[in-house]
Design a protein around this motif. Structure first.
Motif, mmCIF file in Angstrom:
data_model
loop_
_atom_site.group_PDB
_atom_site.id
_atom_site.type_symbol
_atom_site.label_atom_id
_atom_site.label_comp_id
_atom_site.label_asym_id
_atom_site.label_seq_id
_atom_site.Cartn_x
_atom_site.Cartn_y
_atom_site.Cartn_z
ATOM 1 N N ARG A 1 6.655 13.601 43.211
ATOM 2 C CA ARG A 1 7.284 14.916 42.996
ATOM 3 C C ARG A 1 8.772 14.879 43.326
ATOM 4 N NH1 ARG A 1 3.815 19.693 42.684
ATOM 5 N NH2 ARG A 1 1.639 19.013 42.489
ATOM 6 N N ALA A 2 9.402 13.784 43.013
ATOM 7 C CA ALA A 2 10.830 13.597 43.279
ATOM 8 C C ALA A 2 11.544 13.293 41.971
ATOM 9 C CB ALA A 2 11.055 12.461 44.267
ATOM 10 N N THR A 3 12.710 13.897 41.745
ATOM 11 C CA THR A 3 13.478 13.544 40.569
ATOM 12 C C THR A 3 13.935 12.090 40.686
ATOM 13 O OG1 THR A 3 15.524 14.339 41.583
ATOM 14 C CG2 THR A 3 14.330 15.879 40.178
ATOM 15 N N PRO A 4 14.102 11.417 39.567
ATOM 16 C CA PRO A 4 14.524 10.014 39.626
ATOM 17 C C PRO A 4 15.842 9.801 40.342
ATOM 18 C CG PRO A 4 13.680 10.543 37.449
ATOM 19 C CD PRO A 4 13.788 11.838 38.182
ATOM 20 N N TRP A 5 16.693 10.841 40.402
ATOM 21 C CA TRP A 5 18.019 10.668 41.000
ATOM 22 C C TRP A 5 18.105 11.141 42.439
ATOM 23 C CZ3 TRP A 5 16.959 11.929 36.001
ATOM 24 C CH2 TRP A 5 17.399 11.000 35.049
ATOM 25 N N LEU A 6 16.975 11.478 43.036
ATOM 26 C CA LEU A 6 16.973 11.813 44.456
ATOM 27 C C LEU A 6 17.390 10.594 45.266
ATOM 28 C CD1 LEU A 6 16.083 13.785 46.790
ATOM 29 C CD2 LEU A 6 13.922 12.519 46.775
ATOM 30 N N PRO A 7 18.374 10.713 46.168
ATOM 31 C CA PRO A 7 18.695 9.572 47.036
ATOM 32 C C PRO A 7 17.450 9.129 47.795
ATOM 33 C CG PRO A 7 20.402 11.240 47.179
ATOM 34 C CD PRO A 7 19.274 11.857 46.386
ATOM 35 N N VAL A 8 17.168 7.861 47.755
ATOM 36 C CA VAL A 8 15.920 7.365 48.316
ATOM 37 C C VAL A 8 15.791 7.704 49.800
ATOM 38 C CG1 VAL A 8 16.843 5.062 48.829
ATOM 39 C CG2 VAL A 8 14.387 5.352 48.414
ATOM 40 N N GLY A 9 16.912 7.809 50.504
ATOM 41 C CA GLY A 9 16.870 8.159 51.923
ATOM 42 C C GLY A 9 16.453 9.588 52.181
ATOM 43 N N GLU A 10 16.476 10.450 51.144
ATOM 44 C CA GLU A 10 16.081 11.844 51.295
ATOM 45 C C GLU A 10 14.629 12.078 50.877
ATOM 46 O OE1 GLU A 10 18.819 14.466 49.366
ATOM 47 O OE2 GLU A 10 20.585 13.377 50.096
ATOM 48 N N LEU A 11 13.951 11.034 50.509
ATOM 49 C CA LEU A 11 12.563 11.163 50.073
ATOM 50 C C LEU A 11 11.669 11.446 51.280
ATOM 51 C CD1 LEU A 11 10.562 10.818 47.657
ATOM 52 C CD2 LEU A 11 10.323 8.425 48.392
ATOM 53 N N PRO A 12 10.933 12.564 51.275
ATOM 54 C CA PRO A 12 10.001 12.811 52.381
ATOM 55 C C PRO A 12 8.912 11.739 52.403
ATOM 56 C CG PRO A 12 10.377 14.810 51.077
ATOM 57 C CD PRO A 12 10.954 13.663 50.299
ATOM 58 N N ARG A 13 8.566 11.292 53.572
ATOM 59 C CA ARG A 13 7.534 10.264 53.732
ATOM 60 C C ARG A 13 7.772 9.104 52.763
ATOM 61 N NH1 ARG A 13 2.086 13.025 52.705
ATOM 62 N NH2 ARG A 13 1.332 10.941 53.246
ATOM 63 N N PRO A 14 8.870 8.402 52.906
ATOM 64 C CA PRO A 14 9.220 7.349 51.947
ATOM 65 C C PRO A 14 8.190 6.238 51.839
ATOM 66 C CG PRO A 14 10.567 7.183 53.929
ATOM 67 C CD PRO A 14 9.846 8.503 54.009
ATOM 68 N N GLU A 15 7.351 6.090 52.853
ATOM 69 C CA GLU A 15 6.315 5.051 52.768
ATOM 70 C C GLU A 15 5.352 5.325 51.613
ATOM 71 O OE1 GLU A 15 4.804 8.298 55.445
ATOM 72 O OE2 GLU A 15 6.684 7.177 55.244
ATOM 73 N N ARG A 16 5.281 6.589 51.176
ATOM 74 C CA ARG A 16 4.412 6.914 50.041
ATOM 75 C C ARG A 16 4.891 6.233 48.765
ATOM 76 N NH1 ARG A 16 4.171 11.895 48.060
ATOM 77 N NH2 ARG A 16 2.183 11.404 47.058
ATOM 78 N N ALA A 17 6.184 5.991 48.631
ATOM 79 C CA ALA A 17 6.689 5.313 47.436
ATOM 80 C C ALA A 17 6.069 3.931 47.305
ATOM 81 C CB ALA A 17 8.214 5.222 47.489
#
Length: 291
Positions: free
Chosen positions: A176-192
């Motif tokens: 549920r993240a736009t492709p251009w979201l800075p990766v550091g702002e991704l909630p719970r980045p481990e989900r990626a």
């Protein structure tokens, strides 16, 4: 479009056809290796590494290939008609008394010493479908540049190996993240990392790639503009972005503007009601992405 799942399937087909067989024909149609002749040697194995293929041959040699966008390896039985494309597109013929493998439109094809394979795949991050998979290292790699757009971080093979344009768009949708979201702002980045692993593994043995589990609607957003989003019904959008590994080629990026509500760095189209009108990323330029 060859990505980690289809490359692994190609490696399995080649390994099944050629491993432990003696070469009766070896023809590389690239100038640098046109005189190479490995007939009489045995194929030891065919191993995938990210989106690379490594065909190891007796005598400490490896035939390295990369399919990129259009390349393909086809396997034919004795007497079977070759149908992978016109003859001028053939780059490699690796034949045995049984099956023959023919490489079409291979943009990367080289013969090197097996001991030197690291020169062509040593830069790759953990392979999502390989025995070296390390989720912790993959996450660390992804977050090393927190300002980088999520889709670029996913496509960078130095971070984790095997994701291509299709999976990158689908992973962003599932997150549920736009492709251009800075990766550091991704909630719970481990989900990626978890989602990427799950999607590629689910397609490892499938003849037709799917991320939705629906038989008639295989992908959530990739290639679906301007059709409705499978989750909310909003028209899927498409943006053309420059391939960071090849500045002369534009690649399409797809997303749902409703489901993927994270901050975006896209300019607003002059006609925002037209979901097919491409928009253009305006910042977060990134260095070339090795393949």
């Amino acid at each position: 479009m060859p990505e980690g799942d289809s490359v692994h399937q190609a490696a399995r087909r080649l390994h099944t056809a050629l491993a432990d067989r003696t070469l009766t024909r070896f023809d590389l149609r690239v100038p640098r290796f046109a005189t190479a002749d490995l007939t009489g040697r045995t194929v030891l194995d065919v191993t995938p590494r990210g989106k690379h293929l490594l065909m190891r041959v007796e005598g400490g040699l490896t035939l390295h290939s990369h399919l990129r966008m259009d390349g393909a390896w086809k396997v034919y039985a004795p007497g079977e008609r070759w149908h992978g494309g016109p003859s001028h597109e053939i780059r490699a013929i690796v034949g045995t008394a049984g099956p023959t493998a023919v490489g079409y439109r291979l943009p990367v094809l080289e013969l090197l010493r097996t001991a030197e394979e690291s020169t062509v795949v040593g830069h790759l991050g953990p392979d999502l479908l390989g025995p070296d998979w390390e989720p912790g290292r993959a996450l660390t790699n992804l977050l090393a540049d927190p300002g980088r757009p999520l889709i670029e971080a996913l496509l960078d093979q130095r971070n984790l190996a095997g994701i291509g344009n299709v999976f990158a768009a689908e992973i962003c949708f599932v997150l549920r993240a736009t492709p251009w979201l800075p990766v550091g702002e991704l909630p719970r980045p481990e989900r990626a990392v978890t989602v990427a692993k799950k999607l590629l593994e689910a397609n490892r043995d499938r003849p037709v790639r799917t991320t939705t589990g629906r038989p008639n609607q295989r992908l959530y957003v990739y290639g679906r503009a301007p059709r409705p989003c499978l989750r909310c019904g909003t028209s899927v959008r498409r943006a053309n972005r420059t391939d960071s590994g090849n500045g002369s080629r534009e690649r399409p990026t797809y997303w749902c503007p409703t489901c993927q509500m994270s901050p975006t760095t896209l300019t607003t189209p002059s006609n925002p009601t037209d979901p097919t009108r491409p928009t253009t990323p305006t910042k977060h330029q990134t260095p070339p992405t090795p393949s």
